[in-house]
Every structure is written in structure tokens, then in C-alpha cells.
Design a protein around this motif. Structure first.
Motif, PDB file in Angstrom:
ATOM      1  N   PRO A 114     117.479   0.668 128.412  1.00 35.77           N
ATOM      2  CA  PRO A 114     117.749   1.133 129.621  1.00 35.77           C
ATOM      3  C   PRO A 114     118.512   1.086 130.585  1.00 35.77           C
ATOM      4  CG  PRO A 114     115.795   1.945 128.824  1.00 35.77           C
ATOM      5  CD  PRO A 114     115.964   0.418 128.261  1.00 35.77           C
ATOM      6  N   GLU A 115     118.285  -0.022 131.196  1.00 42.74           N
ATOM      7  CA  GLU A 115     118.544  -0.797 132.669  1.00 42.74           C
ATOM      8  C   GLU A 115     119.793  -2.135 131.809  1.00 42.74           C
ATOM      9  OE1 GLU A 115     117.273   0.044 135.228  1.00 42.74           O
ATOM     10  OE2 GLU A 115     116.105   0.980 133.761  1.00 42.74           O
ATOM     11  N   ASP A 116     120.073  -1.964 130.180  1.00 39.80           N
ATOM     12  CA  ASP A 116     120.831  -3.405 130.217  1.00 39.80           C
ATOM     13  C   ASP A 116     121.891  -2.907 128.646  1.00 39.80           C
ATOM     14  OD1 ASP A 116     122.554  -5.646 130.207  1.00 39.80           O
ATOM     15  OD2 ASP A 116     121.460  -6.680 130.312  1.00 39.80           O
ATOM     16  N   THR A 117     122.390  -2.114 128.827  1.00 41.31           N
ATOM     17  CA  THR A 117     123.634  -1.393 127.483  1.00 41.31           C
ATOM     18  C   THR A 117     123.882  -0.687 127.538  1.00 41.31           C
ATOM     19  OG1 THR A 117     122.934  -0.137 125.904  1.00 41.31           O
ATOM     20  CG2 THR A 117     121.770   1.121 127.225  1.00 41.31           C
ATOM     21  N   ALA A 118     125.032  -0.665 126.648  1.00 43.55           N
ATOM     22  CA  ALA A 118     126.341   0.003 126.523  1.00 43.55           C
ATOM     23  C   ALA A 118     126.380   1.197 125.532  1.00 43.55           C
ATOM     24  CB  ALA A 118     127.409  -0.762 126.309  1.00 43.55           C
ATOM     25  N   VAL A 119     124.797   0.699 124.802  1.00 40.23           N
ATOM     26  CA  VAL A 119     124.919   2.549 124.358  1.00 40.23           C
ATOM     27  C   VAL A 119     123.859   3.682 125.456  1.00 40.23           C
ATOM     28  CG1 VAL A 119     122.887   3.717 122.647  1.00 40.23           C
ATOM     29  CG2 VAL A 119     123.550   0.939 122.780  1.00 40.23           C
ATOM     30  N   PRO A 120     124.901   5.165 124.760  1.00 40.73           N
ATOM     31  CA  PRO A 120     125.008   6.756 125.643  1.00 40.73           C
ATOM     32  C   PRO A 120     123.562   6.743 125.810  1.00 40.73           C
ATOM     33  CG  PRO A 120     126.916   6.695 124.239  1.00 40.73           C
ATOM     34  CD  PRO A 120     126.020   5.421 123.538  1.00 40.73           C
ATOM     35  N   PRO A 121     122.803   7.149 127.020  1.00 44.88           N
ATOM     36  CA  PRO A 121     121.595   7.118 127.445  1.00 44.88           C
ATOM     37  C   PRO A 121     121.125   8.273 125.937  1.00 44.88           C
ATOM     38  CG  PRO A 121     123.019   7.356 129.609  1.00 44.88           C
ATOM     39  CD  PRO A 121     123.632   7.172 128.507  1.00 44.88           C
ATOM     40  N   ARG A 122     121.945   9.613 125.228  1.00 48.56           N
ATOM     41  CA  ARG A 122     121.232   9.808 124.624  1.00 48.56           C
ATOM     42  C   ARG A 122     120.269   9.657 123.526  1.00 48.56           C
ATOM     43  NH1 ARG A 122     126.770  10.682 123.732  1.00 48.56           N
ATOM     44  NH2 ARG A 122     127.408  10.031 122.358  1.00 48.56           N
ATOM     45  N   GLU A 123     120.759   8.419 123.453  1.00 46.71           N
ATOM     46  CA  GLU A 123     120.671   8.198 121.961  1.00 46.71           C
ATOM     47  C   GLU A 123     119.461   6.948 122.336  1.00 46.71           C
ATOM     48  OE1 GLU A 123     121.476   9.069 119.277  1.00 46.71           O
ATOM     49  OE2 GLU A 123     123.853   9.367 120.253  1.00 46.71           O
ATOM     50  N   HIS A 124     118.607   6.469 123.376  1.00 39.65           N
ATOM     51  CA  HIS A 124     118.422   6.200 123.627  1.00 39.65           C
ATOM     52  C   HIS A 124     116.356   5.823 123.250  1.00 39.65           C
ATOM     53  CE1 HIS A 124     120.023   4.066 127.403  1.00 39.65           C
ATOM     54  NE2 HIS A 124     121.322   4.128 126.016  1.00 39.65           N
ATOM     55  N   ALA A 125     115.822   8.076 123.106  1.00 43.12           N
ATOM     56  CA  ALA A 125     115.038   7.767 122.472  1.00 43.12           C
ATOM     57  C   ALA A 125     114.491   7.721 121.577  1.00 43.12           C
ATOM     58  CB  ALA A 125     114.450   9.449 123.033  1.00 43.12           C
ATOM     59  N   ALA A 126     115.229   7.555 119.714  1.00 48.38           N
ATOM     60  CA  ALA A 126     115.076   7.089 118.984  1.00 48.38           C
ATOM     61  C   ALA A 126     115.039   5.930 118.091  1.00 48.38           C
ATOM     62  CB  ALA A 126     114.692   8.862 118.579  1.00 48.38           C
ATOM     63  N   THR A 127     114.950   6.015 117.466  1.00 46.23           N
ATOM     64  CA  THR A 127     115.036   4.784 116.563  1.00 46.23           C
ATOM     65  C   THR A 127     116.121   5.154 115.601  1.00 46.23           C
ATOM     66  OG1 THR A 127     112.919   4.235 114.821  1.00 46.23           O
ATOM     67  CG2 THR A 127     113.166   3.222 116.701  1.00 46.23           C
ATOM     68  N   ALA A 128     116.797   4.359 114.631  1.00 42.71           N
ATOM     69  CA  ALA A 128     117.370   5.168 113.691  1.00 42.71           C
ATOM     70  C   ALA A 128     117.334   5.741 112.429  1.00 42.71           C
ATOM     71  CB  ALA A 128     118.294   3.811 112.805  1.00 42.71           C
ATOM     72  N   VAL A 129     115.960   5.439 112.223  1.00 42.75           N
ATOM     73  CA  VAL A 129     115.089   5.613 111.139  1.00 42.75           C
ATOM     74  C   VAL A 129     114.358   7.409 111.471  1.00 42.75           C
ATOM     75  CG1 VAL A 129     112.849   4.835 111.731  1.00 42.75           C
ATOM     76  CG2 VAL A 129     113.876   5.778 109.403  1.00 42.75           C
ATOM     77  N   GLN A 130     113.682   6.593 112.545  1.00 46.03           N
ATOM     78  CA  GLN A 130     113.459   8.540 113.452  1.00 46.03           C
ATOM     79  C   GLN A 130     114.210   9.220 113.075  1.00 46.03           C
ATOM     80  OE1 GLN A 130     111.727   6.997 117.299  1.00 46.03           O
ATOM     81  NE2 GLN A 130     110.309   6.478 116.662  1.00 46.03           N
ATOM     82  N   THR A 131     115.477   8.841 113.453  1.00 52.37           N
ATOM     83  CA  THR A 131     116.216   9.997 113.782  1.00 52.37           C
ATOM     84  C   THR A 131     116.817  10.564 112.166  1.00 52.37           C
ATOM     85  OG1 THR A 131     118.316   8.233 114.302  1.00 52.37           O
ATOM     86  CG2 THR A 131     117.370   9.564 116.217  1.00 52.37           C
ATOM     87  N   TYR A 132     116.837   9.453 111.126  1.00 52.63           N
ATOM     88  CA  TYR A 132     116.908   9.398 109.756  1.00 52.63           C
ATOM     89  C   TYR A 132     116.934  10.486 109.415  1.00 52.63           C
ATOM     90  CZ  TYR A 132     118.362   8.939 105.248  1.00 52.63           C
ATOM     91  OH  TYR A 132     118.689   9.149 103.728  1.00 52.63           O
ATOM     92  N   LEU A 133     115.021  10.479 109.669  1.00 52.36           N
ATOM     93  CA  LEU A 133     113.883  11.381 109.049  1.00 52.36           C
ATOM     94  C   LEU A 133     113.628  13.372 109.605  1.00 52.36           C
ATOM     95  CD1 LEU A 133     110.740   9.247 109.013  1.00 52.36           C
ATOM     96  CD2 LEU A 133     112.176  10.078 107.127  1.00 52.36           C
ATOM     97  N   GLN A 134     114.428  13.121 111.174  1.00 49.41           N
ATOM     98  CA  GLN A 134     114.542  14.032 111.443  1.00 49.41           C
ATOM     99  C   GLN A 134     115.483  15.137 111.517  1.00 49.41           C
ATOM    100  OE1 GLN A 134     115.698  13.301 115.378  1.00 49.41           O
ATOM    101  NE2 GLN A 134     113.054  12.714 116.186  1.00 49.41           N
ATOM    102  N   ARG A 135     116.807  14.231 111.201  1.00 48.75           N
ATOM    103  CA  ARG A 135     118.253  15.357 110.267  1.00 48.75           C
ATOM    104  C   ARG A 135     117.544  15.143 108.235  1.00 48.75           C
ATOM    105  NH1 ARG A 135     122.293  13.870 109.306  1.00 48.75           N
ATOM    106  NH2 ARG A 135     122.403  11.493 109.630  1.00 48.75           N
ATOM    107  N   LYS A 136     117.067  14.138 108.230  1.00 51.00           N
ATOM    108  CA  LYS A 136     117.175  14.224 106.113  1.00 51.00           C
ATOM    109  C   LYS A 136     115.740  13.927 105.713  1.00 51.00           C
ATOM    110  CE  LYS A 136     121.632  12.306 105.442  1.00 51.00           C
ATOM    111  NZ  LYS A 136     123.251  11.691 104.856  1.00 51.00           N
TER     112      LYS A 136
END
Length: 290
Positions: A114-136
Motif C-alpha cells: 500500500p505504501e509503494d504501488t500504482a495499483v488502485p487502493p480498492r485492489e489491495h485487500a484480496a489476492t487474485a485467487v480470493q476474488t476469483y473464488l468470490q466471483r466464480k
């Protein structure tokens, strides 16, 4: 006449019978059937998970993750030039031998700093697989869903090949943890030899274990003493392995293991040329230098 296990395969491939067509002639075991069923469910997920990570984190996140995975190789240069580390970022290299394990790490473990990234803050809370499991997750087969959950809990480590059954799998020992596990793995078992050490993520599921990701660079047995020293350095106060580290300790442990792996692999891929010396032990002169 039936060929022997070590005879040339009658199909003409030039390989030994046991490494080529023999596995196809044997009756499938219960584990073989389990492996086939699981692979049928999980193999199509690999590209979907990478696409999920790229969609969420973007190209900037991919570059950040790549440099973190490699342990910020431009950091020292940045310090020397008093510049930003980002100015010395190493571009992602899809042809690198590290890619197979990096992509698994990127999907299952990486989160932006969070202190050094260009990724939007809304994407900081979960890994890719966690969001994938939430969706699919609700639409996935039971085997695929449980496998992804098991991958989230598994971690990379060093594993010594104790026994190899080409085309079927191998028996591995966790060099740091000491446990042994039978792994079903078709392609990797074709090239591994007893004594080889793999840097891999082994995922236990049901009555077997699968290899989620593995470096294509086999670590020779001569590095085992170095890994045993690492095991001693990482041992808990009572002398045993750290079985259930907290989040901070788990992060430090993962970095320590990756640093060791990258150092060994760099030596194997880029060996130093021996220095030429004369009979007195002095460096030989290079005739091309004046």
C-alpha cells in the motif's frame, strides 16, 4: 515379446520403455483416476487465474510483483545513484525460467504494498485467487474449488526426490520440514532423478498430493548442505521447524526461501568461469589486454 522396463520403447521414440509407453499399458490405480479427474477440472483454471490477476492489478501490478518476486534486483543500483527503486525495475520477462513459479506466486500470494504501488487502493485487500473464488466459486466443481483453497494454504519449499516413477510421480521429502509425500506428477517425473532437489509448491488434496508449480531448474544434491544450514537457521527455539508462523513470520520465511532459491539458481544458470592461474598460483595474463 514384451520389452523390459529399461529397453528402448517399441514405439520408436528412442526413450526407455518405462519412460514412454509403459505407463499407458498399466491398469490405472485409484490415485491415477483421482489425478485425471482433478486435472480435468483444474487445468483450464490456470489461464483464468492469471487473467484475473492481470485484470485486477494491471501491467503496473505485474511489474511490481515481478520485481518483488526477484527481491528488487535494482535496489542496490538505485541506492548508489540516489534514485527511485522504480527507475531500476526489471521488466517482466515471459521467457525467464522463473515464470512458472512466479505466476503461481502472483496468483495465490501477491498483494500490492500500500505504501509503494500504482495499483488502485480498492485492489489491495484480496489476492487474485480470493476474488476469483468470490466471483466464480459457486459455479466451480467441488474438486476445483477445494484445490484452489488448498493452493492458498500451501507454500513453496525445497523438496528432495527420494524415489521417481517416470510418467507417474515421485516420493518427495521436504528438506526444511522433514515430511515425506507421494506426489502424482506426469511430466516432472520424466526428468527428475533421485537426489534432485525441487523448489516447488506441493498441494495435498484428498488421499494424494499434486505439484502446483515447480522451477524447471533441478537443484543438484551438492546444494543440500546449504539447505540444511538454512533449516537450522530457520528452526524454532525448540529446534523444530516453524510449522505455523504468524503472517509476519510467514512473509519473512517466504523471502528467505526465495532468496536462497534465486541465489542457487543464478549460480546454476550463470556459472562463474574459473580464473586461470600459472604454476605459481598467480593469475595468468590475458594476451588480449595491453
Amino acid at each position: 515379446m514384451k520389452p523390459g522396463r529399461n529397453d528402448p520403447c517399441p514405439c520408436g521414440s528412442g526413450r526407455k520403455y518405462k519412460q514412454c509407453c509403459l505407463p499407458r499399458t498399466q491398469e490405472p490405480t485409484e490415485q491415477d483416476i483421482l489425478w485425471r479427474n482433478l486435472r480435468r477440472e483444474i487445468d483450464p483454471l490456470a489461464n483464468e487465474l492469471v487473467n484475473e490477476a492481470l485484470h485486477r492489478f494491471g501491467e503496473a501490478g505485474l511489474e511490481e510483483a515481478w520485481n518483488e518476486f526477484l527481491l528488487w534486483p535494482g535496489y542496490e543500483e538505485a541506492e548508489e545513484d540516489a534514485a527511485s527503486v522504480a527507475d531500476f525495475d526489471v521488466p517482466f520477462d515471459e521467457d525467464s525460467p522463473y515464470v512458472p513459479i512466479f505466476l503461481s506466486w502472483f496468483v495465490y500470494e501477491w498483494l500490492p504494498d500500500p505504501e509503494d504501488t500504482a495499483v488502485p487502493p480498492r485492489e489491495h485487500a484480496a489476492t487474485a485467487v480470493q476474488t476469483y473464488l468470490q466471483r466464480k466459486g459457486p459455479r466451480l466443481g467441488e474438486g476445483a474449488r477445494r484445490y484452489l483453497e488448498a493452493c492458498m494454504a500451501a507454500r513453496f519449499g525445497f523438496h528432495e526426490v527420494l524415489r521417481c516413477d517416470p510418467g507417474r510421480g515421485f516420493l518427495l521429502r521436504d528438506v526444511l520440514g522433514g515430511g515425506e509425500v507421494e506426489v502424482l506428477e506426469r511430466s516432472g517425473s520424466q526428468v527428475a532423478q533421485p537426489g534432485d532437489i525441487l523448489f516447488a509448491k506441493i498441494v495435498p488434496i484428498d488421499s494424494t498430493a499434486l505439484m502446483e508449480a515447480c522451477t524447471p531448474v533441478m537443484i543438484p544434491p551438492r546444494y543440500k548442505p546449504e539447505l540444511i544450514e538454512l533449516r537450522r537457521a530457520l528452526a524454532s527455539p525448540d529446534g523444530g521447524p516453524i510449522d505455523h508462523p504468524d503472517a509476519e513470520s510467514a512473509f519473512r520465511l517466504a523471502v528467505e526461501l526465495r532468496e536462497t532459491f534465486l541465489g542457487i539458481t543464478d549460480e546454476l544458470l550463470h556459472p562463474e568461469m574459473p580464473e586461470m592461474r600459472n604454476t605459481d598460483g598467480d593469475p595468468k595474463c590475458d594476451p588480449c589486454r595491453k
